[in-house]
Write an enzyme that holds these catalytic residues in place. Sequence first.
Site, short mmCIF file in Angstrom:
data_model
loop_
_atom_site.label_atom_id
_atom_site.label_comp_id
_atom_site.label_asym_id
_atom_site.label_seq_id
_atom_site.Cartn_x
_atom_site.Cartn_y
_atom_site.Cartn_z
N CYS A 72 22.89 8.58 46.52
CA CYS A 72 21.45 8.23 46.44
C CYS A 72 20.71 9.09 45.42
O CYS A 72 19.55 8.81 45.10
CB CYS A 72 20.81 8.34 47.80
N HIS B 146 13.61 8.80 46.88
CA HIS B 146 14.66 7.86 47.29
C HIS B 146 14.18 7.12 48.54
O HIS B 146 13.63 7.74 49.47
CB HIS B 146 15.95 8.63 47.56
N ASN C 162 17.59 0.48 52.10
CA ASN C 162 18.07 1.66 51.36
C ASN C 162 19.19 1.23 50.42
O ASN C 162 20.27 0.87 50.87
CB ASN C 162 18.56 2.70 52.37
#
Length: 343
Positions: free
Chosen positions: A126, A268, A299
Amino acid sequence: MTAAELRLHVPEQDRYAKIMGIGSYRPRRVVDNAEICTLIDSTDEWIRTRSGIRERRWASADETVHMMSLAAARTAVERSGLHPAQVDTVIVSTVTHLWQTPSAAATIASELGATGAAAFDISAACAGFCYGVAMADSLVRTGSSTHVLVIGVERLSDLTNRGDRSTAFIFADGAGAAIVGPSPTPAIGPVVWGSDGDQAHLITQTEPWDRAMDSAGGDSPGGPQWPVLRMDGKPVFKWAAFTMAKAAAEALDRAGGAADEIEVFVPHQANMRITDAMLRALRLPESVVVARDIERQGNTSAASIPLAIDALLASGEARSGQTCLIIGFGAGLVYAGQVIVLP
Ligand code: UT7
């Protein structure tokens, strides 16, 4: 030859680097919380209040890592006012390109028309987009590259156990891309990055591919079991909410800025509550525009930051020229953050 005799030649181009253009691709299929609740024992209310997610996108068979990357990359190249042949370096950040070799970047470069470009993949989960921007910034400033295409792309749904209530509602698919090129003024701040491999077990594949194949033993009824992602959410949440605010503050400090100079904040997109905790810790001004793309997108790991920036620019909530703090964090554990000027 002594060091004094060596005359290093550095190509002449603007001294700094900037993000010239951004593009993104969102898979067509929208998966809402009601659908997720047919797969796991959960409720729409639990998912919304614990993560902020209302719906996410899952890629269909034709929306491959390559297809999504190319769509995002073509938009980024066009918005930068470039021809694909002017891209001389391609960096793809992903953990879901399922070929060990060749890299996704090499074939994406040729399919894009960036013929002969230097191309490689990075695995920084990420934090991958911010790692890519940091490398691109350095490559441009040293004159090694002129136009670097940085892609963050994931098909996390391929590696998610859709019956696992700790991950099935979170992970999603998509791609974001940015062109980093020369700039007469600073437009990408120093990166603040790091890792903590002692906590690697917190987000990991259930097992490596070789063990998955071996464990099938040839006579396993279902054949080899596909490894999936496993996450121990609580400790990751604590690490992200507390440690990452400090890293973001350091990125701001290293860019020579103060909190009240930041106009846009794009962390993020892991969990809306992590974003809110970071906001409180950073004491950013009320007026700061905050990315909340997770609500509609879930996500998407390396893709989440460019997807969120593109959405803010498209909606007019953020504008070209604004200063934006970005920070990525995830499996490794790894993190990276920097201040950028929006394209
Ligand atoms: O992108 C890489 C970085 N990733 C992150 O930053 C993710 C960080 N972690 C998180 O975002 C959160 O930990 C989650 C959203 C994954 C989970 O939220 P949480 O508040 O940490 O939940 P939890 O795992 O502590 O579980 C709380 C309760 C438990 O019940 P009890 O023991 O309190 O009765 C769980 O059994 O919620 C229950 N639970 C669920 N209930 C409904 C766990 N998963 C679910 C579910 N639906 N899907």
